[in-house]
Each structure stands twice: as structure tokens, then as C-alpha cells.
Motif scaffolding. Structure first.
Motif, PDB file in Angstrom:
ATOM      1  N   THR A  73      40.772  41.474  43.269  1.00  0.00           N
ATOM      2  CA  THR A  73      42.470  41.240  43.148  1.00  0.00           C
ATOM      3  C   THR A  73      43.190  40.133  43.864  1.00  0.00           C
ATOM      4  N   VAL A  74      42.469  40.070  45.258  1.00  0.00           N
ATOM      5  CA  VAL A  74      42.669  38.770  46.211  1.00  0.00           C
ATOM      6  C   VAL A  74      42.213  37.501  45.381  1.00  0.00           C
ATOM      7  N   GLY A  75      41.082  37.510  44.836  1.00  0.00           N
ATOM      8  CA  GLY A  75      40.578  36.331  44.218  1.00  0.00           C
ATOM      9  C   GLY A  75      41.616  35.957  43.029  1.00  0.00           C
ATOM     10  N   ARG A  76      42.037  37.031  42.155  1.00  0.00           N
ATOM     11  CA  ARG A  76      43.033  36.490  41.044  1.00  0.00           C
ATOM     12  C   ARG A  76      44.248  36.179  41.669  1.00  0.00           C
ATOM     13  N   TRP A  77      44.874  36.553  42.644  1.00  0.00           N
ATOM     14  CA  TRP A  77      46.128  36.181  43.162  1.00  0.00           C
ATOM     15  C   TRP A  77      46.031  34.912  43.546  1.00  0.00           C
ATOM     16  N   GLU A  78      44.825  34.647  44.431  1.00  0.00           N
ATOM     17  CA  GLU A  78      44.657  33.069  44.866  1.00  0.00           C
ATOM     18  C   GLU A  78      44.421  32.140  43.920  1.00  0.00           C
ATOM     19  N   SER A  79      43.688  32.574  42.550  1.00  0.00           N
ATOM     20  CA  SER A  79      43.624  31.604  41.534  1.00  0.00           C
ATOM     21  C   SER A  79      44.524  31.510  40.596  1.00  0.00           C
ATOM     22  N   GLY A  80      45.974  32.343  40.908  1.00  0.00           N
ATOM     23  CA  GLY A  80      47.164  32.258  40.179  1.00  0.00           C
ATOM     24  C   GLY A  80      46.770  33.330  38.810  1.00  0.00           C
ATOM     25  N   LYS A  81      45.784  33.730  38.714  1.00  0.00           N
ATOM     26  CA  LYS A  81      45.256  34.485  37.308  1.00  0.00           C
ATOM     27  C   LYS A  81      46.333  35.859  37.106  1.00  0.00           C
ATOM     28  N   THR A  82      46.785  36.286  38.252  1.00  0.00           N
ATOM     29  CA  THR A  82      47.851  37.358  38.110  1.00  0.00           C
ATOM     30  C   THR A  82      48.867  37.444  39.199  1.00  0.00           C
ATOM     31  N   GLU A  83      49.854  37.965  38.950  1.00  0.00           N
ATOM     32  CA  GLU A  83      50.998  38.040  39.905  1.00  0.00           C
ATOM     33  C   GLU A  83      50.793  39.087  40.849  1.00  0.00           C
ATOM     34  N   ILE A  84      51.175  39.048  42.057  1.00  0.00           N
ATOM     35  CA  ILE A  84      51.131  40.002  43.146  1.00  0.00           C
ATOM     36  C   ILE A  84      52.181  41.281  42.775  1.00  0.00           C
ATOM     37  N   GLN A  85      51.518  42.278  42.969  1.00  0.00           N
ATOM     38  CA  GLN A  85      52.315  43.489  42.411  1.00  0.00           C
ATOM     39  C   GLN A  85      53.639  43.545  43.512  1.00  0.00           C
ATOM     40  N   PRO A  86      54.848  44.067  43.054  1.00  0.00           N
ATOM     41  CA  PRO A  86      55.884  44.127  44.024  1.00  0.00           C
ATOM     42  C   PRO A  86      55.701  45.065  45.180  1.00  0.00           C
ATOM     43  N   SER A  87      54.999  46.135  44.809  1.00  0.00           N
ATOM     44  CA  SER A  87      54.749  46.961  45.835  1.00  0.00           C
ATOM     45  C   SER A  87      53.811  46.452  46.775  1.00  0.00           C
ATOM     46  N   LEU A  88      52.911  45.531  46.791  1.00  0.00           N
ATOM     47  CA  LEU A  88      51.962  45.133  47.640  1.00  0.00           C
ATOM     48  C   LEU A  88      52.645  43.597  48.280  1.00  0.00           C
ATOM     49  N   ARG A  89      53.675  43.146  47.714  1.00  0.00           N
ATOM     50  CA  ARG A  89      53.965  41.941  48.355  1.00  0.00           C
ATOM     51  C   ARG A  89      54.320  41.595  49.833  1.00  0.00           C
ATOM     52  N   GLN A  90      54.959  42.890  50.412  1.00  0.00           N
ATOM     53  CA  GLN A  90      55.253  43.074  51.824  1.00  0.00           C
ATOM     54  C   GLN A  90      54.019  43.214  52.604  1.00  0.00           C
ATOM     55  N   LYS A  91      52.970  43.925  52.030  1.00  0.00           N
ATOM     56  CA  LYS A  91      51.604  44.099  52.854  1.00  0.00           C
ATOM     57  C   LYS A  91      50.731  43.014  52.672  1.00  0.00           C
ATOM     58  N   TYR A  92      50.801  42.118  51.576  1.00  0.00           N
ATOM     59  CA  TYR A  92      50.091  40.882  51.449  1.00  0.00           C
ATOM     60  C   TYR A  92      50.524  39.906  52.536  1.00  0.00           C
ATOM     61  N   ALA A  93      52.145  39.868  52.701  1.00  0.00           N
ATOM     62  CA  ALA A  93      52.747  38.780  53.526  1.00  0.00           C
ATOM     63  C   ALA A  93      52.306  39.209  54.831  1.00  0.00           C
ATOM     64  N   ALA A  94      52.330  40.447  55.103  1.00  0.00           N
ATOM     65  CA  ALA A  94      52.256  40.579  56.669  1.00  0.00           C
ATOM     66  C   ALA A  94      50.619  40.530  57.060  1.00  0.00           C
ATOM     67  N   ALA A  95      49.902  40.691  56.128  1.00  0.00           N
ATOM     68  CA  ALA A  95      48.313  40.472  56.504  1.00  0.00           C
ATOM     69  C   ALA A  95      48.136  38.931  56.599  1.00  0.00           C
ATOM     70  N   LEU A  96      49.145  38.189  56.062  1.00  0.00           N
ATOM     71  CA  LEU A  96      48.760  36.846  56.214  1.00  0.00           C
ATOM     72  C   LEU A  96      49.788  36.149  57.170  1.00  0.00           C
ATOM     73  N   GLN A  97      50.503  37.031  57.898  1.00  0.00           N
ATOM     74  CA  GLN A  97      51.496  36.882  58.967  1.00  0.00           C
ATOM     75  C   GLN A  97      52.631  35.854  58.418  1.00  0.00           C
ATOM     76  N   LEU A  98      53.116  36.189  57.256  1.00  0.00           N
ATOM     77  CA  LEU A  98      54.229  35.547  56.636  1.00  0.00           C
ATOM     78  C   LEU A  98      55.376  36.435  56.473  1.00  0.00           C
ATOM     79  N   ASP A  99      56.391  35.809  56.097  1.00  0.00           N
ATOM     80  CA  ASP A  99      57.674  36.493  55.456  1.00  0.00           C
ATOM     81  C   ASP A  99      57.635  36.278  53.769  1.00  0.00           C
ATOM     82  N   LEU A 100      58.375  37.029  53.482  1.00  0.00           N
ATOM     83  CA  LEU A 100      58.269  37.025  51.824  1.00  0.00           C
ATOM     84  C   LEU A 100      58.637  35.603  51.240  1.00  0.00           C
ATOM     85  N   ALA A 101      59.587  34.730  51.809  1.00  0.00           N
ATOM     86  CA  ALA A 101      59.779  33.544  51.386  1.00  0.00           C
ATOM     87  C   ALA A 101      58.701  32.516  51.476  1.00  0.00           C
ATOM     88  N   GLU A 102      58.175  32.623  52.673  1.00  0.00           N
ATOM     89  CA  GLU A 102      56.781  31.991  52.975  1.00  0.00           C
ATOM     90  C   GLU A 102      55.754  32.364  52.196  1.00  0.00           C
TER      91      GLU A 102
END
Length: 418
Positions: A27-56
Motif C-alpha cells: 500500500t505504501v508502495g502504491r501511494w509513493e508510485s501514485g498508483k492509488t490515492e491515500i484513503q481519507p481515513s489514513l491521511r492524518q496518520k500517514y502525515a503524522a508518521a512522515l512528520q508533516l501536516d496535511l498541506a505538506e
């Protein structure tokens, strides 16, 4: 910088980041390659893991299409990172277990002949060093510092197994089962739950070969706790049932069966079963009736000292906030939870008290307790406390309109989960 570059900058492999977010590596690979979009329910968790806010995060997503997914095995960006240490330890696990299996399968006379003339080392050395490593682990603020010594001890165990036979192998398997549990604890504290589960599985296998029932039951209990922590309560209950049966065959003067019950209480609370949870807590509390030494300070550390915080945490799970807060406040002033002692346990209680404040819509309580937990997470570099705080942050909801809470949430977002 795209998503993959940001991940590598923070020292994550795709698999490591997937563990933090709670998704599959692909799933992480597909997000990084642009093959799939990040699910809305996981966006905040993904951003936090990468130490980003949602805009970044959105900016990095826009730069990421075309990045190829990584292979399933270790990649070059891990060669000098934390993952490499985990892989070395895992290889030592497997090698030690393989050597042990080979020696136990040899005929007794052949094994004795091969072992003849080899310098004899005392088994007490391994047990003593393991015990020392557990003490260092408990006292160390940065748990990663214990990894290299654990690796060296595993290497020594492997060499010893190559020159031993029969009953000696069983004794060394017991030492290995002990050490595998410590390595699992190290992995768990870094939020590497797959690695922790693998270590506990090997610990259970080695303990079984050692015919050490208490060691075996504790290995299974730690394995079950990985499921508990990730919300797989039904699976945890099944594993703990096996641990309970094995513990009954162990030393009745030890607290093993009572610790199994304490973890069962958490699994039952996760399932919403108040009756079963209370019954398990009652069994755990019987540890106070044992006479003499009930734990060894290493792979078995349950002595009933945590029961106040355990009961409070279970009431939080079950939504009994009044009972929970009373128990948790009392726990903060007891034993190892006093200031400067057990960072991980104190941090967990503090986060639970902050969670109660969030449920009551009390920003002052959230700021007081989560703020102290945040300080502990920074001082100890504990991934466990960091993840607990991140989970708290996701549930703050309308309280985030309070400027103080919003600032606290932003600080939590800067914590490393690795």
C-alpha cells in the motif's frame, strides 16, 4: 522531495512505515508510485508518521508519481539504518535455533563425541548476562542502546550451542528463549511489531525445547500482547488460552499464570466483555497471596505492582471513566511510576488520563497529562509512548479548536514513531 524521499530521510523502509500506519507494505508502495490515492481515513496518520501536516503531505503527493515500488526484501537505503540491526538480530535468532535443533537431533553418543575436548563454559554465565541485559533495558532511556549487546550475546549463545549436546542444549535453549524475549521487547518499543512477534515466536520455540513451561508461557503472553496492542483481541484471547494451559504446568510459586490473566483482562476489555475482564483481573490480583520471590526481573516481571494502573486502563477501555480516573491517579504515586522511574509505564498512565480528559471535553486535563507524557517521550525516545500520544491526537476532535490543545497536537506530530 517526494513521498519516498521523505520516508528515507526519516529512516523508514516501506515495511517499517507500513507497520506504523497499520497498512500493508505494498500500500505504501502504491501511494509513493501514485498508483492509488491515500484513503481519507489514513491521511492524518500517514502525515503524522512522515512528520508533516496535511498541506505538506499534499505537496509531496503531487511530486511522487513515477516512483517505483521497492522490492519486498531489504533495500539499499536500510544498509546503515535501524532496520539493518533488526535483520542482523533476526539472522542470529534463526541461526541459534537451527543449531539448537541440529544438536538435539543427534544421537547422544555422537553428540558427546563431537563435544569432547571443547572448553566448557558455565551455563550460569549466560543466565547472569541475560539478567544484566534485562536490568540495562529497564533502566535505559534510549532502548536502542541495548541492541548491540543483545546481538553479541546471541552470537555467544550460537557458538556455545555448536559445542554442546543433550541436556546442555536444553539449558542453552532456555537462555536463548530468555534473550529472544528481550529482543522482542526492544523491537516492540520501536513499534516494529512484526519483528517483535517473530522474536516471541522464536522465544516460545526455544523455551519449549528447553522444557521450561514458565518461560514458554511468558513468550506466548508477549506474543499475544502484540495482537492486543494492534486491536486483534480475539486472536490474543486464543493465544492466551494456550499460555494459560502451559502456565499451569509451570512453577506454582511464580506469578506466570497471574500475568497471563492480567493480559487476558486487557483482551477481554477490548472485546467489551466486562464480566470476563473483571474475572481475569481477580485472577491476576491473586498474585499478592504468593509467598517469596514471584518474578525474576527479566522475562517474568509481574509482581502485582502494576495492578492499579492495569485496572484503571481496563476501565478506560470499557468506558467506565469515573472508576478509571480514580485508579490511574492512585497509580501515578506508586512504586516505579513515581517521577524518574519507569518512563514507559508512567507515560502510558499519563496518556490514559489525558484520554479521559478528551472524552470529558476537558482541555486542561488533556494539556496537563499529555504534556508530561510528551516530555517523557522526548527524553526516552520511546516509540511506544509516541504512538500512544499519536493515537490520542487523532481523537481530540473539537478540542483542537482550543489553541493550547492545537499546539500540543502539533508538538505530538513532531515525535518520531520509529
Amino acid at each position: 522531495m517526494g513521498l519516498a524521499e521523505r520516508r528515507k530521510t526519516l529512516g523508514y523502509s516501506q515495511e517499517g512505515l507500513a507497520h506504523v500506519i497499520g497498512v500493508d507494505r505494498t500500500t505504501v508502495g502504491r501511494w509513493e508510485s501514485g498508483k492509488t490515492e491515500i484513503q481519507p481515513s489514513l491521511r492524518q496518520k500517514y502525515a503524522a508518521a512522515l512528520q508533516l501536516d496535511l498541506a505538506e503531505l499534499d505537496v509531496l503527493v503531487a511530486k511522487s508519481p513515477g516512483t517505483p515500488p521497492e522490492p519486498a526484501g531489504p533495500s539499499s537505503d536500510d544498509d546503515y539504518g535501524p532496520r539493518n540491526i533488526d535483520d542482523m538480530i533476526r539472522r542470529e535468532f534463526l541461526r541459534t535455533l537451527t543449531v539448537a535443533g541440529a544438536w538435539t537431533s543427534l544421537p547422544a553418543d555422537e553428540a558427546e563425541a563431537l563435544a569432547e575436548g571443547v572448553r566448557r563454559q558455565t551455563f550460569d554465565d549466560f543466565i547472569r548476562i541475560n539478567g544484566h541485559l534485562w536490568q540495562v533495558y529497564q533502566l535505559a532511556r534510549a532502548k536502542d542502546s541495548v541492541y548491540p549487546v543483545v546481538r553479541d550475546q546471541l552470537s555467544s549463545l550460537t557458538k556455545a550451542l555448536e559445542s554442546r549436546s543433550g541436556r546442555e542444549v536444553r539449558v542453552l535453549c532456555g537462555a536463548a528463549g530468555d534473550l529472544f524475549q528481550l529482543a522482542g521487547e526492544l523491537a516492540f518499543d520501536r513499534n516494529r511489531y512484526l519483528d517483535a512477534a517473530a522474536a516471541y515466536t522464536l522465544a516460545a520455540s526455544a523455551s519449549k525445547d528447553a522444557e521450561s513451561f514458565d518461560l514458554w508461557a511468558c513468550s506466548l503472553t508477549r506474543h499475544a500482547y502484540v495482537d492486543v496492542y494492534e486491536g486483534r483481541y480475539r486472536e490474543a484471547v486464543d493465544t492466551l488460552s494456550a499460555a494459560e494451559c502451559i502456565a499451569r504446568r509451570g512453577d506454582s510459586t511464580l506469578s506466570t499464570r497471574h500475568w497471563v490473566a492480567a493480559v487476558q483482562a486487557e483482551a477481554f476489555a477490548g472485546l467489551g466483555d466486562l464480566t470476563a475482564c473483571e474475572r481475569a483481573l481477580g485472577e491476576a490480583e491473586k498474585v499478592v497471596s504468593l509467598v517469596g520471590t514471584v518474578q525474576n526481573g527479566g522475562w517474568l516481571r509481574f509482581d502485582g505492582a502494576r495492578l492499579a494502573e492495569e485496572r484503571g486502563a481496563r476501565y478506560v477501555q470499557l468506558g467506565r471513566l469515573d472508576l478509571a480516573e480514580h485508579a490511574l491517579r492512585n497509580a501515578l504515586g506508586q512504586g516505579d511510576l513515581t517521577e524518574g522511574r519507569s518512563f514507559r509505564r508512567r507515560g502510558s498512565v499519563l496518556v490514559n488520563l489525558a484520554a479521559i480528559g478528551a472524552k470529558r471535553k476537558d482541555p486542561d486535563q488533556v494539556i496537563t497529562y499529555a504534556g508530561e507524557a510528551l516530555r517523557l517521550a522526548r527524553e526516552s525516545s520511546s516509540g511506544y509512548i509516541a504512538r500512544r500520544l499519536q493515537t490520542l491526537g487523532y481523537g481530540l476532535g473539537p478540542l483542537s479548536r482550543d489553541t493550547r490543545v492545537a499546539e500540543l497536537k502539533a508538538e505530538i506530530g513532531t515525535l518520531s514513531m520509529a
